[in-house]
Design an enzyme around this catalytic site. Sequence first.
Site, PDB file in Angstrom:
ATOM      1  N   ASP A 174       3.145  -7.392  49.493  1.00 22.00           N
ATOM      2  CA  ASP A 174       1.179  -5.549  49.502  1.00 22.00           C
ATOM      3  C   ASP A 174       0.800  -6.460  50.550  1.00 22.00           C
ATOM      4  OD1 ASP A 174       0.020  -4.293  46.678  1.00 22.00           O
ATOM      5  OD2 ASP A 174      -1.277  -4.685  48.512  1.00 22.00           O
ATOM      6  N   ASP A 208       2.473   0.400  50.453  1.00 21.64           N
ATOM      7  CA  ASP A 208       2.119  -0.362  50.594  1.00 21.64           C
ATOM      8  C   ASP A 208       2.717  -1.603  49.779  1.00 21.64           C
ATOM      9  OD1 ASP A 208       0.007  -0.343  48.729  1.00 21.64           O
ATOM     10  OD2 ASP A 208      -1.665  -1.147  49.739  1.00 21.64           O
ATOM     11  N   GLU A 209       3.468  -1.143  49.002  1.00 23.25           N
ATOM     12  CA  GLU A 209       4.035  -1.998  48.404  1.00 23.25           C
ATOM     13  C   GLU A 209       5.589  -2.393  47.698  1.00 23.25           C
ATOM     14  OE1 GLU A 209       2.847  -2.231  43.747  1.00 23.25           O
ATOM     15  OE2 GLU A 209       2.017  -0.560  44.266  1.00 23.25           O
TER      16      GLU A 209
END
Length: 363
Positions: free
Chosen positions: A9, A110-111
């Site tokens: 993350d 973002d993960e």
Amino acid sequence: MERIVFHIDFDYFYAQCEEVRKPELKTKPVCVCVFSDRGGDSGAIATANYTARKYGVKSGIPISFAKKRLEQRNDAVFLPVDFEYYSEMTKKAMKIMKKNADIFEYVGRDEAYLDITKRVEGNFEKAIHLAQQIKNEIRVEVKLSCSIGVSPNKLISKIASNYQKPDGLTVVEPNRIEQFLKPLNIRVIPGIGKKTEQRFMEMNLETIKDLKKIDVFTLNKEFGRKNGTYMYNAIRGINNEPVKEKEESIQYSKIITLKKDSKDYKFLLENLQELCKQVHDVIKKNNKMFKSIGIHFVQSDLTNKSKSRMLRNSTNNLEELQKNAEQLLLDALDSQTMTIRRLGVRVADLTETKGQSDITNYF
Ligand code: DGT
Ligand code: CA
């Protein structure tokens, strides 16, 4: 062989992206804002860097609140979101993750989850080394920092990546799971939100250790069998969900701030039809067909709500888009208590339009 899964993350993602292209921002409080079309400071904070967070700025609060909280900092910076640029950054970072994974699952901008069991032969030492290597490569190539959780499953890795932030690396080997979870607040379990937390609070349960006292039958009775069983297993660190191969799915969407907050069907429908037209224009221009249709509400309290459906066949037909969007709106309004501030339409599961391959192309 025991699985080893990473959850990666990125730290304060949008704000960090802004720091990458303007390094002089690094020492200042940076807030990335979704300005609404109503002008002025109307709108909400998408995210903020850690300097701004020290003053109580966080995702979802109104921009005007953030400005007030940062009043004493005359170097505070408020920037509009630039999704296209963040997507570019995502692409670069995901490429690095992907080549380092046996199975790569994109979750969001973002993960991501990585199953790396095979390449490290189920060895945690090697896994830690690989995690550090990935962090370094992303720092050098993309200039971003991220936090990584390493454990035997997705659930624990997700909790672990959030455990130490920013720039964290948290490793939870199988024999440490119980110890790791015990003191944590029940809110760290994905799926346990404010409402569920409230219900447990009323029962005087706050930590995972407390929650373990409840048997599975009681949980099932309180929350339904599916959720109850999930929670029962989750607080014991049990989660068998596989990492599923998935890449970033391209989608087209358009969202607007309505002239007034409303839950009036006719007013919303007019706006919705116009949004459909605009999304459809983009679809046509890019020679795409879509199979999934969704609508999205930002409610007056800035919480989000969305509904979507999958069509039987891909299409690029405007009427079909409008008809389905209208049905979703009807379904959504059925249980709508709060007025709606922003309204959006999204199409996904895209394919290329291939000549006359689909019957809907004719109409
Ligand atoms: P972190 O991971 O705690 O260091 O911080 P972020 O900013 O990466 O937070 P995260 O991972 O929850 O969300 C990733 C990105 O998603 C974030 O940079 C901005 C966006 N985002 C998160 N929450 C909201 C929100 O409430 N509204 C909007 N518009 N965007 C949000
Ligand atoms: Ca993040």
